[in-house]
Every structure is written in structure tokens, then in C-alpha cells.
Design a protein around this motif. Structure first.
Motif, PDB file in Angstrom:
ATOM      1  N   PHE A   6      -6.227   7.576   0.396  1.00 14.61           N
ATOM      2  CA  PHE A   6      -6.514   6.522   0.157  1.00 14.61           C
ATOM      3  C   PHE A   6      -6.979   6.120   0.901  1.00 14.61           C
ATOM      4  O   PHE A   6      -6.070   5.434   1.799  1.00 14.61           O
ATOM      5  CB  PHE A   6      -6.162   6.118  -0.997  1.00 14.61           C
ATOM      6  N   PRO A   7      -8.412   4.894   0.745  1.00 12.42           N
ATOM      7  CA  PRO A   7      -8.485   3.437   2.230  1.00 12.42           C
ATOM      8  C   PRO A   7      -7.451   2.242   1.811  1.00 12.42           C
ATOM      9  O   PRO A   7      -6.769   2.495   0.549  1.00 12.42           O
ATOM     10  CB  PRO A   7     -10.019   3.124   2.002  1.00 12.42           C
ATOM     11  N   LYS A   8      -7.942   1.402   2.871  1.00 12.40           N
ATOM     12  CA  LYS A   8      -6.655   0.445   1.926  1.00 12.40           C
ATOM     13  C   LYS A   8      -7.292   0.143   1.406  1.00 12.40           C
ATOM     14  O   LYS A   8      -5.749  -0.746   0.266  1.00 12.40           O
ATOM     15  CB  LYS A   8      -6.792  -0.396   3.491  1.00 12.40           C
ATOM     16  N   GLU A  10      -8.412   0.221  -2.060  1.00  8.73           N
ATOM     17  CA  GLU A  10      -8.033   0.915  -3.032  1.00  8.73           C
ATOM     18  C   GLU A  10      -6.745   1.034  -3.056  1.00  8.73           C
ATOM     19  O   GLU A  10      -6.142   1.130  -3.969  1.00  8.73           O
ATOM     20  CB  GLU A  10      -8.759   2.085  -2.514  1.00  8.73           C
ATOM     21  N   SER A  11      -5.956   1.548  -1.944  1.00  8.63           N
ATOM     22  CA  SER A  11      -4.255   1.021  -2.455  1.00  8.63           C
ATOM     23  C   SER A  11      -3.777   0.395  -3.148  1.00  8.63           C
ATOM     24  O   SER A  11      -2.592   0.644  -3.365  1.00  8.63           O
ATOM     25  CB  SER A  11      -4.451   1.832  -1.376  1.00  8.63           C
ATOM     26  N   GLU A  12      -4.226  -1.024  -2.127  1.00 11.18           N
ATOM     27  CA  GLU A  12      -3.538  -2.887  -2.429  1.00 11.18           C
ATOM     28  C   GLU A  12      -4.206  -2.826  -3.923  1.00 11.18           C
ATOM     29  O   GLU A  12      -3.032  -2.397  -5.057  1.00 11.18           O
ATOM     30  CB  GLU A  12      -4.005  -3.421  -2.024  1.00 11.18           C
ATOM     31  N   ARG A  13      -5.182  -2.185  -4.476  1.00 10.73           N
ATOM     32  CA  ARG A  13      -5.770  -2.230  -5.686  1.00 10.73           C
ATOM     33  C   ARG A  13      -4.949  -1.359  -7.069  1.00 10.73           C
ATOM     34  O   ARG A  13      -4.235  -1.681  -7.963  1.00 10.73           O
ATOM     35  CB  ARG A  13      -6.818  -1.818  -6.487  1.00 10.73           C
ATOM     36  N   ILE A  14      -4.726  -0.171  -5.962  1.00 10.16           N
ATOM     37  CA  ILE A  14      -3.197   0.827  -7.252  1.00 10.16           C
ATOM     38  C   ILE A  14      -2.033   0.549  -7.007  1.00 10.16           C
ATOM     39  O   ILE A  14      -1.355   0.410  -8.377  1.00 10.16           O
ATOM     40  CB  ILE A  14      -3.657   2.579  -6.376  1.00 10.16           C
ATOM     41  N   VAL A  15      -0.880   0.088  -5.960  1.00 11.66           N
ATOM     42  CA  VAL A  15       0.001  -0.321  -5.696  1.00 11.66           C
ATOM     43  C   VAL A  15       0.224  -2.013  -6.511  1.00 11.66           C
ATOM     44  O   VAL A  15       1.542  -2.111  -7.050  1.00 11.66           O
ATOM     45  CB  VAL A  15       0.733  -0.104  -4.789  1.00 11.66           C
ATOM     46  N   GLY A  16      -1.086  -2.392  -6.704  1.00 15.86           N
ATOM     47  CA  GLY A  16      -0.552  -4.115  -7.164  1.00 15.86           C
ATOM     48  C   GLY A  16      -0.927  -5.120  -6.474  1.00 15.86           C
ATOM     49  O   GLY A  16      -0.531  -5.998  -6.339  1.00 15.86           O
ATOM     50  N   GLY A  17      -1.221  -4.617  -5.193  1.00 16.39           N
ATOM     51  CA  GLY A  17      -1.854  -6.122  -3.930  1.00 16.39           C
ATOM     52  C   GLY A  17      -1.419  -5.507  -2.680  1.00 16.39           C
ATOM     53  O   GLY A  17      -0.163  -4.676  -2.317  1.00 16.39           O
ATOM     54  N   PRO A  18      -2.122  -6.795  -1.597  1.00 16.75           N
ATOM     55  CA  PRO A  18      -1.792  -6.837  -0.538  1.00 16.75           C
ATOM     56  C   PRO A  18      -0.098  -6.459   0.405  1.00 16.75           C
ATOM     57  O   PRO A  18       1.085  -5.767   0.692  1.00 16.75           O
ATOM     58  CB  PRO A  18      -2.747  -7.520   0.665  1.00 16.75           C
ATOM     59  N   GLY A  19      -0.159  -7.172  -0.399  1.00 15.48           N
ATOM     60  CA  GLY A  19       2.221  -7.668  -0.884  1.00 15.48           C
ATOM     61  C   GLY A  19       3.227  -6.669  -0.962  1.00 15.48           C
ATOM     62  O   GLY A  19       3.876  -6.343  -0.342  1.00 15.48           O
ATOM     63  N   ARG A  20       2.405  -5.922  -1.642  1.00 15.97           N
ATOM     64  CA  ARG A  20       3.886  -5.004  -2.326  1.00 15.97           C
ATOM     65  C   ARG A  20       3.052  -3.519  -1.041  1.00 15.97           C
ATOM     66  O   ARG A  20       4.151  -2.449  -0.907  1.00 15.97           O
ATOM     67  CB  ARG A  20       2.976  -4.415  -3.830  1.00 15.97           C
ATOM     68  N   ARG A  29       8.111   4.101   2.783  1.00 12.90           N
ATOM     69  CA  ARG A  29       7.963   4.573   0.538  1.00 12.90           C
ATOM     70  C   ARG A  29       6.540   5.268   0.827  1.00 12.90           C
ATOM     71  O   ARG A  29       5.936   6.507   0.203  1.00 12.90           O
ATOM     72  CB  ARG A  29       8.119   3.936   0.052  1.00 12.90           C
ATOM     73  N   VAL A  30       5.260   4.884   1.484  1.00 13.80           N
ATOM     74  CA  VAL A  30       4.340   4.852   1.462  1.00 13.80           C
ATOM     75  C   VAL A  30       4.016   5.433   2.971  1.00 13.80           C
ATOM     76  O   VAL A  30       4.271   4.559   3.922  1.00 13.80           O
ATOM     77  CB  VAL A  30       3.246   3.977   0.869  1.00 13.80           C
ATOM     78  N   ARG A  31       3.458   6.773   3.617  1.00 14.02           N
ATOM     79  CA  ARG A  31       3.247   6.984   4.530  1.00 14.02           C
ATOM     80  C   ARG A  31       1.312   6.976   4.978  1.00 14.02           C
ATOM     81  O   ARG A  31       0.399   6.889   3.837  1.00 14.02           O
ATOM     82  CB  ARG A  31       2.888   8.607   4.549  1.00 14.02           C
ATOM     83  N   VAL A  32       1.188   6.025   6.311  1.00 16.05           N
ATOM     84  CA  VAL A  32      -0.239   5.532   6.145  1.00 16.05           C
ATOM     85  C   VAL A  32      -0.262   6.193   7.813  1.00 16.05           C
ATOM     86  O   VAL A  32       0.137   7.086   9.069  1.00 16.05           O
ATOM     87  CB  VAL A  32       0.448   4.123   6.741  1.00 16.05           C
ATOM     88  N   GLU A  33      -1.856   6.524   7.611  1.00 14.87           N
ATOM     89  CA  GLU A  33      -1.970   6.873   8.872  1.00 14.87           C
ATOM     90  C   GLU A  33      -3.501   6.373   9.700  1.00 14.87           C
ATOM     91  O   GLU A  33      -4.354   5.855   9.044  1.00 14.87           O
ATOM     92  CB  GLU A  33      -3.217   8.679   8.599  1.00 14.87           C
ATOM     93  N   TYR A  34      -3.601   5.630  11.420  1.00 18.40           N
ATOM     94  CA  TYR A  34      -4.181   5.192  11.361  1.00 18.40           C
ATOM     95  C   TYR A  34      -5.074   5.766  11.665  1.00 18.40           C
ATOM     96  O   TYR A  34      -4.712   6.380  13.693  1.00 18.40           O
ATOM     97  CB  TYR A  34      -3.336   3.833  12.704  1.00 18.40           C
ATOM     98  N   ASN A  37     -11.055   4.394  14.443  1.00 15.86           N
ATOM     99  CA  ASN A  37     -12.037   3.941  14.181  1.00 15.86           C
ATOM    100  C   ASN A  37     -11.530   2.047  13.494  1.00 15.86           C
ATOM    101  O   ASN A  37     -12.435   1.716  13.183  1.00 15.86           O
ATOM    102  CB  ASN A  37     -12.589   4.234  12.797  1.00 15.86           C
ATOM    103  N   GLY A  38     -10.127   2.307  13.507  1.00 15.09           N
ATOM    104  CA  GLY A  38      -9.639   1.228  13.673  1.00 15.09           C
ATOM    105  C   GLY A  38      -8.787   1.083  12.253  1.00 15.09           C
ATOM    106  O   GLY A  38      -8.721  -0.109  11.681  1.00 15.09           O
ATOM    107  N   ARG A  39      -8.792   1.612  11.269  1.00 16.37           N
ATOM    108  CA  ARG A  39      -9.001   2.079   9.167  1.00 16.37           C
ATOM    109  C   ARG A  39      -7.438   2.587   9.115  1.00 16.37           C
ATOM    110  O   ARG A  39      -7.175   3.559   9.969  1.00 16.37           O
ATOM    111  CB  ARG A  39      -9.816   2.542   8.544  1.00 16.37           C
ATOM    112  N   SER A  40      -6.895   1.889   7.962  1.00 17.01           N
ATOM    113  CA  SER A  40      -5.654   2.791   8.176  1.00 17.01           C
ATOM    114  C   SER A  40      -5.626   3.119   6.433  1.00 17.01           C
ATOM    115  O   SER A  40      -6.848   2.775   6.018  1.00 17.01           O
ATOM    116  CB  SER A  40      -4.641   1.852   7.780  1.00 17.01           C
ATOM    117  N   TYR A  41      -5.477   4.708   6.615  1.00 11.93           N
ATOM    118  CA  TYR A  41      -5.565   5.380   5.049  1.00 11.93           C
ATOM    119  C   TYR A  41      -3.973   5.966   4.739  1.00 11.93           C
ATOM    120  O   TYR A  41      -3.471   6.081   5.832  1.00 11.93           O
ATOM    121  CB  TYR A  41      -5.861   6.716   5.137  1.00 11.93           C
ATOM    122  N   TYR A  42      -3.856   5.548   3.666  1.00  8.71           N
ATOM    123  CA  TYR A  42      -2.941   6.083   2.619  1.00  8.71           C
ATOM    124  C   TYR A  42      -2.637   7.117   2.212  1.00  8.71           C
ATOM    125  O   TYR A  42      -3.098   7.760   1.340  1.00  8.71           O
ATOM    126  CB  TYR A  42      -2.008   4.779   1.719  1.00  8.71           C
TER     127      TYR A  42
END
Length: 69
Positions: A6-8, A10-20, A29-34, A37-42
Motif C-alpha cells: 500500500f502507498p503511504k 492509504e497505509s496511514e488511513r488504515i492504521v489510524g494516522g501518520p504517528g501510528r 511491526r510493519v515492513r516498508v519498501e523505499y 522514485n522516492g516513495r515508500s510502500y508498506y
């Protein structure tokens, strides 16, 4: 879902916000792929396992509060 991402935003919206989301990534607990193109995908399965249940918005008008003339 382990290979899906998921893009950043959408992931923020699903888990409850950017801080979480940031806290989940920092605690590994969540793996991230950079990507180059400079974007992060979770990882989708990780994000969905920490999904927050949100109350839906009621878009119907509440007729019980209207005054009857």
C-alpha cells in the motif's frame, strides 16, 4: 497479501494516522519498501493486521430534530 503493498497515505488511513504508522515501522511491526522514485510502500498484510476500526459517517439528515410548523 504478503507480496502486495500500500502507498503511504492509504497505509496511514488504515492504521489510524501518520504517528501510528511511524511507530509501527520503528518497532519493525510493519515492513516498508523505499522505491527509487522516492516513495515508500508498506507491506499490505502487516498494515491490515494493525487496522483500526473507524466509525462511519452518517450522511442522512436527522429529521427528528426538525420543528414541525
Amino acid at each position: 497479501m504478503d507480496k502486495s503493498t500500500f502507498p503511504k497515505r492509504e497505509s496511514e488511513r488504515i492504521v489510524g494516522g501518520p504517528g501510528r504508522l511511524k511507530a509501527l515501522v520503528n518497532s519493525q511491526r510493519v515492513r516498508v519498501e523505499y522505491r527509487p522514485n522516492g516513495r515508500s510502500y508498506y507491506n499490505a498484510s502487516d498494515v491490515l493486521s494493525f487496522a483500526k476500526v473507524r466509525k462511519g459517517r452518517n450522511h442522512e439528515k436527522n429529521n427528528s430534530q426538525r420543528a414541525i410548523a
